[in-house]
Write an enzyme that holds these catalytic residues in place. Structure first.
Site, PDB file in Angstrom:
ATOM      1  N   PRO A   1     -23.711  66.334  95.286  1.00  0.00           N
ATOM      2  CG  PRO A   1     -24.509  64.546  96.538  1.00  0.00           C
ATOM      3  CD  PRO A   1     -24.962  65.688  95.680  1.00  0.00           C
TER       4      PRO A   1
ATOM      5  CE  LYS B   1     -27.266  65.947  99.953  1.00  0.00           C
ATOM      6  NZ  LYS B   1     -27.508  67.317 100.291  1.00  0.00           N
TER       7      LYS B   1
END
Length: 119
Positions: A2, A32
């Site tokens: 990300p 994540k």
């Protein structure tokens, strides 16, 4: 992988501390590992929203395999709350854009995520 790109017209007192906190939040919200999170923060005095310079922000969230209409609602609530709490920006003074470019379109370690994780 990300990538969170924040642009705001609010002066952030401790940009590095804020970036670390935002990175941890991004990892938590998006599910994540923080080791893959990349955060960029730009302060822009000329950012307007609705024709005024009142506190505002724009957030671009680029992430693989976890962007969809259902979870974007959840992500939105958490990100908007964070910016309200930390920068005093109401949720009607910002846009958040979510993008999943696909594994083949993001490179890392001299290859793409399609190669690293499979298509």
């Amino acid at each position: 992988m990300p990538y969170l790109q924040l642009t705001t017209n609010v002066k952030v007192e401790d940009p590095k501390g804020f970036a670390r906190e935002f990175s941890k939040l991004g990892a938590e919200v998006l599910g994540k590992p923080e080791g893959y999170i990349s955060v960029s923060i730009a302060q822009n005095d000329t950012l307007t929203f609705g024709g005024s310079f009142d506190p505002a922000f724009q957030l671009l969230v680029i992430s693989l395999d976890n962007i969809n209409p259902q979870v974007n609602e959840v992500y939105s609530k958490k990100f908007f709350q964070f910016f309200k709490d930390k920068l005093n920006i109401p949720d009607n003074r910002a846009y958040i854009t979510f993008i999943d470019p696909g594994r083949a379109n993001i490179a890392h370690q001299s290859t793409t995520f399609a190669t690293i994780f499979g298509k």
